[in-house]
Design a protein around this motif. Structure first.
Motif, PDB file in Angstrom:
ATOM      1  N   GLU A  19      32.836   2.522  -2.735  1.00 14.15           N
ATOM      2  CA  GLU A  19      32.204   1.278  -2.304  1.00 14.15           C
ATOM      3  C   GLU A  19      32.950   0.071  -2.873  1.00 14.15           C
ATOM      4  OE1 GLU A  19      27.831  -0.940  -2.307  1.00 14.15           O
ATOM      5  OE2 GLU A  19      28.104   0.983  -3.332  1.00 14.15           O
ATOM      6  N   LEU A  22      36.149  -0.963  -1.061  1.00 13.57           N
ATOM      7  CA  LEU A  22      36.061  -1.670   0.213  1.00 13.57           C
ATOM      8  C   LEU A  22      36.430  -3.140   0.047  1.00 13.57           C
ATOM      9  CD1 LEU A  22      32.766  -0.112   1.640  1.00 13.57           C
ATOM     10  CD2 LEU A  22      35.124   0.468   2.246  1.00 13.57           C
ATOM     11  N   ARG A  65      41.865   5.368   4.334  1.00 13.58           N
ATOM     12  CA  ARG A  65      41.636   4.743   5.631  1.00 13.58           C
ATOM     13  C   ARG A  65      40.219   4.994   6.151  1.00 13.58           C
ATOM     14  NH1 ARG A  65      47.466   6.437   8.390  1.00 13.58           N
ATOM     15  NH2 ARG A  65      48.669   4.691   7.543  1.00 13.58           N
ATOM     16  N   ALA A  66      39.632   6.132   5.745  1.00 16.83           N
ATOM     17  CA  ALA A  66      38.302   6.496   6.245  1.00 16.83           C
ATOM     18  C   ALA A  66      37.198   6.192   5.230  1.00 16.83           C
ATOM     19  CB  ALA A  66      38.277   7.985   6.587  1.00 16.83           C
ATOM     20  N   ARG A  67      37.526   5.500   4.152  1.00 17.96           N
ATOM     21  CA  ARG A  67      36.563   5.351   3.056  1.00 17.96           C
ATOM     22  C   ARG A  67      35.296   4.611   3.458  1.00 17.96           C
ATOM     23  NH1 ARG A  67      40.222   1.313   2.672  1.00 17.96           N
ATOM     24  NH2 ARG A  67      39.709  -0.654   1.594  1.00 17.96           N
ATOM     25  N   ALA A  68      35.375   3.746   4.458  1.00 21.89           N
ATOM     26  CA  ALA A  68      34.180   3.018   4.897  1.00 21.89           C
ATOM     27  C   ALA A  68      33.161   3.956   5.537  1.00 21.89           C
ATOM     28  CB  ALA A  68      34.569   1.918   5.887  1.00 21.89           C
ATOM     29  N   ARG A  69      33.596   5.129   5.967  1.00 25.12           N
ATOM     30  CA  ARG A  69      32.692   6.090   6.603  1.00 25.12           C
ATOM     31  C   ARG A  69      32.160   7.134   5.622  1.00 25.12           C
ATOM     32  NH1 ARG A  69      36.917   5.782  10.292  1.00 25.12           N
ATOM     33  NH2 ARG A  69      37.624   7.916   9.891  1.00 25.12           N
ATOM     34  N   PHE A  70      32.561   7.033   4.355  1.00 29.70           N
ATOM     35  CA  PHE A  70      32.079   7.985   3.361  1.00 29.70           C
ATOM     36  C   PHE A  70      30.580   7.804   3.163  1.00 29.70           C
ATOM     37  CE2 PHE A  70      31.094   9.207  -1.040  1.00 29.70           C
ATOM     38  CZ  PHE A  70      31.572  10.508  -1.050  1.00 29.70           C
ATOM     39  N   ASP A  71      29.844   8.902   3.143  1.00 24.22           N
ATOM     40  CA  ASP A  71      28.397   8.857   2.967  1.00 24.22           C
ATOM     41  C   ASP A  71      28.067   8.535   1.508  1.00 24.22           C
ATOM     42  OD1 ASP A  71      25.701   9.246   2.765  1.00 24.22           O
ATOM     43  OD2 ASP A  71      25.710  11.323   3.495  1.00 24.22           O
ATOM     44  N   TRP A  80      34.693  16.336   0.345  1.00 25.16           N
ATOM     45  CA  TRP A  80      35.273  15.481   1.389  1.00 25.16           C
ATOM     46  C   TRP A  80      36.794  15.523   1.324  1.00 25.16           C
ATOM     47  CZ3 TRP A  80      36.816   9.928   0.518  1.00 25.16           C
ATOM     48  CH2 TRP A  80      37.099   9.263   1.716  1.00 25.16           C
TER      49      TRP A  80
END
Length: 203
Positions: A19, A22, A65-71, A80
Motif C-alpha cells: 500500500e 502505491l 506492476r500489479a501491486r494495486a490489485r493486491f488484496d 502471490w
C-alpha cells in the motif's frame, strides 16, 4: 534494535508495504528484500541458476506492476509472489522438461547441479537421482507446480491454492496424483512437513 511491541509481525506487514508503495514506489524494495532469495532458490531448483536470475527479476517486476490489485486482506505476499513465479516458470515448461529428461537419461545436467547445491530437504537431495527426474518430467505442468510448491517452496495447501488460483481440493487431488507417479518411479513419497497439520486443518 528490537521493534516496538505494537509492530505487526513481518508477514502481516506485506500489505502495508504494498500500500505504501502505491505512493512511494521505492518502498516496494522491502518486499524484494524479504522474498527474492527464496524465489530465486525455487526458480534455480526448477530451471537452473541462469534462468533463476531472470525469473526472479520478472516476478518482482510483474508484482510491482500489479501491486494495486493486491488484496490488502491477505496477511502475506508470499503465495502471490510464488504464483507469479510459477506462471513464469510455466512458460519455460519445455526447457524444464528437457532438463529433467536429460538428467533422467544421463545423470548429468546443469539443473541437477543447482539441485544438489540446494539439497537442504529430502526432495531436493533426491532430485539428483535419475528416476525422480524422469517422474517429474512426466508430470503435467499443474501437478508439477503443486508438488514442487509444497516440497521445495514449503507452501501449505492453502497457500498453494492461493498462489495458483485453484481450490484446496484441486491442490489435494493434483498432489495425490503427482505423489503416486513419483512413488511408482522411485519407490518413496516426497512429502512435506505440512501434510499432517493440513490434513487436520482442511480435512
Amino acid at each position: 534494535m528490537e521493534p516496538p511491541e505494537d509492530v505487526s509481525p513481518l508477514v502481516e506487514g506485506d500489505a502495508a508495504v504494498i500500500e505504501e508503495s502505491l505512493d512511494h514506489p521505492e518502498a516496494f524494495a522491502a518486499l524484494y528484500d524479504r522474498y527474492a532469495p527464496a524465489i530465486h532458490r525455487y526458480a534455480a531448483r526448477r530451471l537452473g541458476s541462469g534462468a533463476a536470475d531472470d525469473i526472479t527479476a520478472d516476478t518482482f517486476l510483474a508484482a510491482f506492476r500489479a501491486r494495486a490489485r493486491f488484496d490488502p486482506g491477505r496477511t502475506s505476499a508470499r503465495p502471490w509472489l510464488y504464483g507469479i513465479a510459477a506462471n513464469l516458470i510455466g512458460r519455460h515448461r519445455r526447457a524444464e522438461v528437457r532438463g529433467l529428461r536429460a538428467l533422467a537419461r544421463t545423470g548429468v545436467d546443469p539443473v541437477a547441479h543447482s539441485w544438489v547445491d540446494e539439497a537442504d530437504d529430502r526432495i531436493a537431495a533426491q532430485a539428483a537421482h535419475a528416476p525422480l527426474a524422469g517422474a517429474l518430467a512426466q508430470l503435467a505442468t499443474g501437478d508439477r507446480h503443486v508438488l514442487l510448491l509444497v516440497a521445495w517452496a514449503d507452501l501449505t495447501y492453502a497457500e498453494v491454492a492461493e498462489a495458483l488460483g485453484i481450490p484446496v481440493g484441486t491442490v489435494r487431488s493434483r498432489l495425490s496424483r503427482a505423489r503416486r507417479k513419483v512413488r511408482e518411479a522411485v519407490g518413496s513419497d516426497p512429502h512435506s512437513p505440512h501434510d499432517a497439520p493440513e490434513a487436520a486443518t482442511h480435512g
